[in-house]
Scaffold this motif. Structure first.
Motif, PDB file in Angstrom:
ATOM      1  N   THR A 118       3.339   7.201  12.126  1.00  0.00           N
ATOM      2  CA  THR A 118       3.476   6.016  13.191  1.00  0.00           C
ATOM      3  C   THR A 118       3.676   6.718  14.557  1.00  0.00           C
ATOM      4  O   THR A 118       4.583   7.581  14.536  1.00  0.00           O
ATOM      5  CB  THR A 118       4.784   5.027  12.868  1.00  0.00           C
ATOM      6  OG1 THR A 118       4.782   4.794  11.420  1.00  0.00           O
ATOM      7  CG2 THR A 118       4.689   3.714  13.748  1.00  0.00           C
TER       8      THR A 118
ATOM      9  N   ASN B  85      -3.482 -12.105   8.777  1.00  0.00           N
ATOM     10  CA  ASN B  85      -4.316 -12.011   7.786  1.00  0.00           C
ATOM     11  C   ASN B  85      -5.678 -12.512   7.971  1.00  0.00           C
ATOM     12  O   ASN B  85      -6.778 -11.934   8.102  1.00  0.00           O
ATOM     13  CB  ASN B  85      -4.058 -12.352   6.372  1.00  0.00           C
ATOM     14  CG  ASN B  85      -2.932 -11.279   5.792  1.00  0.00           C
ATOM     15  OD1 ASN B  85      -3.008 -10.125   5.882  1.00  0.00           O
ATOM     16  ND2 ASN B  85      -1.861 -11.827   5.008  1.00  0.00           N
ATOM     17  N   ARG B  88      -7.384 -10.848  10.709  1.00  0.00           N
ATOM     18  CA  ARG B  88      -8.003  -9.333  10.425  1.00  0.00           C
ATOM     19  C   ARG B  88      -9.175  -9.601   9.569  1.00  0.00           C
ATOM     20  O   ARG B  88     -10.225  -8.814   9.975  1.00  0.00           O
ATOM     21  CB  ARG B  88      -6.905  -8.717   9.340  1.00  0.00           C
ATOM     22  CG  ARG B  88      -5.829  -7.805   9.854  1.00  0.00           C
ATOM     23  CD  ARG B  88      -5.837  -6.628   9.238  1.00  0.00           C
ATOM     24  NE  ARG B  88      -5.347  -5.705  10.118  1.00  0.00           N
ATOM     25  CZ  ARG B  88      -5.249  -4.289   9.999  1.00  0.00           C
ATOM     26  NH1 ARG B  88      -5.510  -4.042   8.383  1.00  0.00           N
ATOM     27  NH2 ARG B  88      -5.297  -3.389  10.527  1.00  0.00           N
ATOM     28  N   GLU B 231      -2.862  -5.281  14.741  1.00  0.00           N
ATOM     29  CA  GLU B 231      -2.018  -4.554  13.988  1.00  0.00           C
ATOM     30  C   GLU B 231      -1.907  -4.836  12.624  1.00  0.00           C
ATOM     31  O   GLU B 231      -2.168  -6.090  12.259  1.00  0.00           O
ATOM     32  CB  GLU B 231      -0.537  -4.579  14.366  1.00  0.00           C
ATOM     33  CG  GLU B 231      -0.296  -3.474  15.605  1.00  0.00           C
ATOM     34  CD  GLU B 231       1.113  -3.684  16.166  1.00  0.00           C
ATOM     35  OE1 GLU B 231       2.030  -4.168  15.520  1.00  0.00           O
ATOM     36  OE2 GLU B 231       1.272  -3.190  17.289  1.00  0.00           O
ATOM     37  N   ASN B 232      -1.673  -3.977  11.786  1.00  0.00           N
ATOM     38  CA  ASN B 232      -1.529  -4.115  10.342  1.00  0.00           C
ATOM     39  C   ASN B 232      -0.687  -5.230   9.843  1.00  0.00           C
ATOM     40  O   ASN B 232       0.669  -5.010  10.210  1.00  0.00           O
ATOM     41  CB  ASN B 232      -1.172  -2.668   9.727  1.00  0.00           C
ATOM     42  CG  ASN B 232      -1.427  -2.924   8.023  1.00  0.00           C
ATOM     43  OD1 ASN B 232      -1.083  -3.676   7.423  1.00  0.00           O
ATOM     44  ND2 ASN B 232      -1.867  -1.650   7.474  1.00  0.00           N
ATOM     45  N   ARG B 234       1.240  -5.530   7.470  1.00  0.00           N
ATOM     46  CA  ARG B 234       2.218  -4.744   6.727  1.00  0.00           C
ATOM     47  C   ARG B 234       3.370  -4.272   8.026  1.00  0.00           C
ATOM     48  O   ARG B 234       4.542  -4.538   7.867  1.00  0.00           O
ATOM     49  CB  ARG B 234       2.070  -3.544   6.080  1.00  0.00           C
ATOM     50  CG  ARG B 234       2.779  -3.068   5.221  1.00  0.00           C
ATOM     51  CD  ARG B 234       2.243  -1.727   4.220  1.00  0.00           C
ATOM     52  NE  ARG B 234       2.690  -0.720   5.325  1.00  0.00           N
ATOM     53  CZ  ARG B 234       2.268   0.698   5.000  1.00  0.00           C
ATOM     54  NH1 ARG B 234       1.494   1.005   4.039  1.00  0.00           N
ATOM     55  NH2 ARG B 234       2.570   1.693   5.832  1.00  0.00           N
ATOM     56  N   GLU B 262       0.986  -6.963  -0.460  1.00  0.00           N
ATOM     57  CA  GLU B 262       0.946  -5.808   0.519  1.00  0.00           C
ATOM     58  C   GLU B 262       2.254  -5.347   0.759  1.00  0.00           C
ATOM     59  O   GLU B 262       2.503  -4.059   1.457  1.00  0.00           O
ATOM     60  CB  GLU B 262       0.233  -6.136   1.947  1.00  0.00           C
ATOM     61  CG  GLU B 262       1.211  -6.565   2.883  1.00  0.00           C
ATOM     62  CD  GLU B 262       1.324  -8.075   2.818  1.00  0.00           C
ATOM     63  OE1 GLU B 262       0.896  -8.886   1.952  1.00  0.00           O
ATOM     64  OE2 GLU B 262       1.667  -8.921   4.004  1.00  0.00           O
TER      65      GLU B 262
END
Lengths: 270, 270, 270, 270, 270
Positions: A118, B85, B88, B231-232, B234, B262
């Motif tokens: 990161t 989600n 994405r 961004e992810n 997670r 996840e």
């Protein structure tokens, strides 16, 4: 067990009891109705002041003041330096394994973020947000106890006003004047004792503890970011030592000179 | 209905009433002239202190302390993650449709700004300005109630001074001394009770509520900007979880492990 | 005329008068010597506390609390949006003519700076410096009245001490005890009333008014800079609306839907 | 030995003793039970308020107020200027030798970092972190003594309440009323004297001393960074002189004109 | 001579004296022992609270409140604009000669730095450091007088407690009760008068004066940096005018329209 909280409370109670006993009996200071108005009123105003979830934490917050909390920064520095040495010798990815041994969730989280590659800015951001919220949760708890420290003497005064008003309305029997005022003053006594022996000191203890915990977390962040940048463990130790009080530092230095060879080289520089 | 406000007010009133009833009658504490000077004076000074528009809000501000306000941050995080989600999988433009289902004006506004392709800096600017003004409107309301908490005991003292001065001028009848002082003290009693059972606790409740609402809005902003940056989910969850108290986080984690796959992958990292 | 100041002062005076009249006569509360020590002392200490120029402003500062001050942010937003529309259609230079119609010196100054082609950073700098000094002049005035609110009860106490000391020295005539104390307490009464019905509320009113004025000026700056950057009037309105309380916003929205077509397009986004 | 602390304490004690002796005997103010409740209670509440490590420092903190602390900034400036001259003539590496003569750990550490070729930003970072922690340790100590200054009068009041309640319950013997109240008031007397002659002044002294030490350290940092950048000693002196009060500066200037030729050239510039 | 300080002190003393004389004699309020405990105690606690060097300044600090301090910002602006005009016409180096005429050390220092060709950032740095230390020295002085304002009533209370305790111990002679209490209250009277007529007002005057001086210095810095950057005198005047209150500005504008032609051109822009 936080000994100072226990010792302080007992010392205070003993001091007050002895100075009562030297001139009278403790029984004169026990009045259920007074307990009722001071404690009941303080609790009532506290219930209004905060929402349900925070009130549920009240017991936890109080119990915290009685639990031992040891923030050994010297030991924390050793841990961070040893992690830094691993990172230097075996690379950042090797930290994933060393992490298995620690049960320090904050440090673990930080190291996992480093291992994940990161960005430093993002790590700092995430960890500082966490510290910010630790801090704000703590100050929420302190503010609750501070409120109680303010309500208690106010209800003490309310109780005394009630006693005085009722007594003054029936002044026929001038013999009851003294005992009447004595009883009226007991609520003020309760309020002042609760505020100054219980609520204010406990709030201060929680504040001091919170500051130590935040200091520790800030030292972790400083250390983690230095590890990620691959800084020299010697420089890291120098940075982290600034977090420790001079007096403690000297004791730690004595130990260091034996154990950590990389400090010796720096010995005459300090 | 905010139960803690109701329960607290009733508890406080009951405590005070019982401790009065144990030694006298409630009637001794009812004096219309005293109500008049304490409440009337407090209202008069509050009217001078603020301008018309703010005074009109006063009823709304008080009623807020009695209404239930539920800021379920866990649920908010789930909502933001599900939006992330969607973003994405289907792209930012797809958010316009998902937004139809929510009745959250702040979140809607933020998402519309994202869909419009507004610059991240500008989105942050607009939403933070909104939060800033929510905050300053709240603190305006709290300051009004704090003023009332300060005026009430002052008018209690003014009433007592009036009573004392009038009584002391006519000391011929020494029998009236007691009842005269009793009546004079009733305004002080009213002032202290109003300040400590009503105004101060309600102001604190509004402050705690405001802090929760601002926290929620700041979490929305953090989440929205992360969504825009793609961004992810997670990482987003990791960031947003910092907004939740540790105790609550653990409960949420238990649920998570079942529901959100996840998170499992991240399980041993925390 | 600021009605709330007048209404509040009258309400307060009436409340106090009525509660005096219910048990005695107003004459008992008029004592020239007491007026002399409380008002004279308060003025004396205020004269020492500030320099000549500020003292000359004192009358202006007090009169401000009685003058109507209307900050209609909705109307201000309409004005800024219409300026933005002109700027979009006809260019920034066309603003010089539209400016002739306004008697708003702050807005005029800002627009002239735009027309002059001044750098955005410099415009912001100049206007924010002006706001900063408006703010600091206001807080200077508030601090003077706050000082008076602190001196008045202190001189009330000084007067009471003088009365008590003189009375206690001549206790031969025990009949004069009551009236003597009554007179001594009148200065305390004056001090507390002056502080809580006059000085503190007026200081708070000036503070609230100052905050509204600063808010308006900050909205002007936000609007002017957006106009210079040629931003979309729709976005500008969005930004500026954040400056208005939700409750007011809704009322304004109702009007908008009819009058401003460019808002309609945005209607379902909010 | 810090003379002002000693002289002040003695002056205060003498003033209080003499004004007692003019109207009675000192024996009337000695009451072991009162000492017990006020000092014991204050210590008890302080023990609860802070954790063990801080309490151990309490003796050191108090003794600091009695030790002489001389921060001679003029002398410090001379030292920094002479180091700067060495650095200019012989290069930064030559500083390692000059450093041998000083027993100033902060300055030594800074110079070693310069000699090591550490980056200016990092040096600033390390030294400012150290100053920050010096400051926060000092304010921790002051906060402990401030707490004691708040607890002492509270326990004075608790003692008086105990005395009053016990006395009022046994009002049969009206002869004991006076002496009873006299004894009850002694704890209040102790509490107020402890707070205003001991705790508050010592806390203020430590604060003033801490500010001087921080000022000195900030001047060191300013000087060290200027040395590293190879700035002209004349400019360095100009910068550092700003840290000294005008009055002191003039005295120093008089000396300078004789001793430091590079200042003369600048003479008419100031 | 600062007239407001003198006038205020005399007004206050006259008000208090007259209200004493209306009901008794001034002699009743003169008690050497009371002067001794209140003034002596206040001085003792102040000596402990600060270190020697600051105490030596105490006389200077007090005398400052009696000296005239004229910060004529209008005149300062004219001076800066004339310097700016010289700089524009004849170049920055020509400023060295114009500087000979001024006896303003702060302005001189700034201009010399400009003439030396010092970097703008460094000039700002040096001058702002100087302002920062002017400010911190001022606030040091104010804090000393604030401390005295807090100690004086405390020692007034200590004196009253001493008087009460001694009197209550010897209640045989009930005739001495009144005069005894009268004497005991004199110290409280002294403490409250000293705090509210002398210490607090003088501290506030010094604060207001310090703010004006800092404002002037900040205006100098703004002006000097603008001169160095070669900005248009018209723009400089615009910037600096923001430092003056609206009311004063108008008066200045009236003068300007005649004297300064470059302002006329800007006339319709404001």
């Amino acid at each position: 067990m936080d000994l100072t909280t226990i010792i302080g409370l007992i010392t205070g109670a003993v001091c007050i009891s002895i100075s009562i006993l030297m001139a009278g009996s403790l029984a004169a200071f026990w009045d259920l109705a007074s307990v009722f108005i001071v404690l009941g009123g303080t609790i009532a105003s506290t219930i209004i002041s905060y929402h349900g979830k925070m009130l549920k934490n009240l017991k936890t917050i109080f119990s915290k003041a009685f639990k031992k909390a040891d923030f050994d920064l010297n030991q924390d520095i050793e841990m961070i330096i040893s992690i830094a040495n691993v990172a230097r010798r075996e690379g950042l990815l090797a930290l994933e394994d060393t992490m298995a041994g620690t049960d320090n969730p904050f440090l673990k989280k930080g190291i996992m973020l480093i291992v994940d590659g990161t960005d430093a800015e993002l790590i700092k951001n995430i960890l500082e947000t966490e510290v910010y919220f630790i801090q704000s949760r703590h100050s929420e708890g302190q503010s609750m106890i501070n409120s109680m420290a303010a309500y208690a003497p106010a209800y003490g005064m309310i109780g005394t006003l009630i006693g005085l008003i009722l007594m003054l309305r029936n002044l026929d029997d001038s013999d009851s004047l003294g005992p009447g005022m004595a009883t009226a003053l007991i609520t003020t006594f309760y309020g002042v004792v609760l505020a100054n022996l219980v609520f204010t000191p406990i709030s201060k203890k929680l504040k001091a503890r919170s500051e130590r915990e935040v200091l520790q977390k800030e030292m972790y962040i400083e250390g983690l970011l230095s590890i990620q940048e691959g800084e020299n463990p010697r420089i890291i130790r120098d940075k982290l030592n600034a977090f420790i009080a001079k007096r403690e530092l000297n004791m730690e230095k004595a130990k260091d000179t034996k154990a950590n060879p990389e400090v010796k080289a720096l010995g005459n520089e300090r």
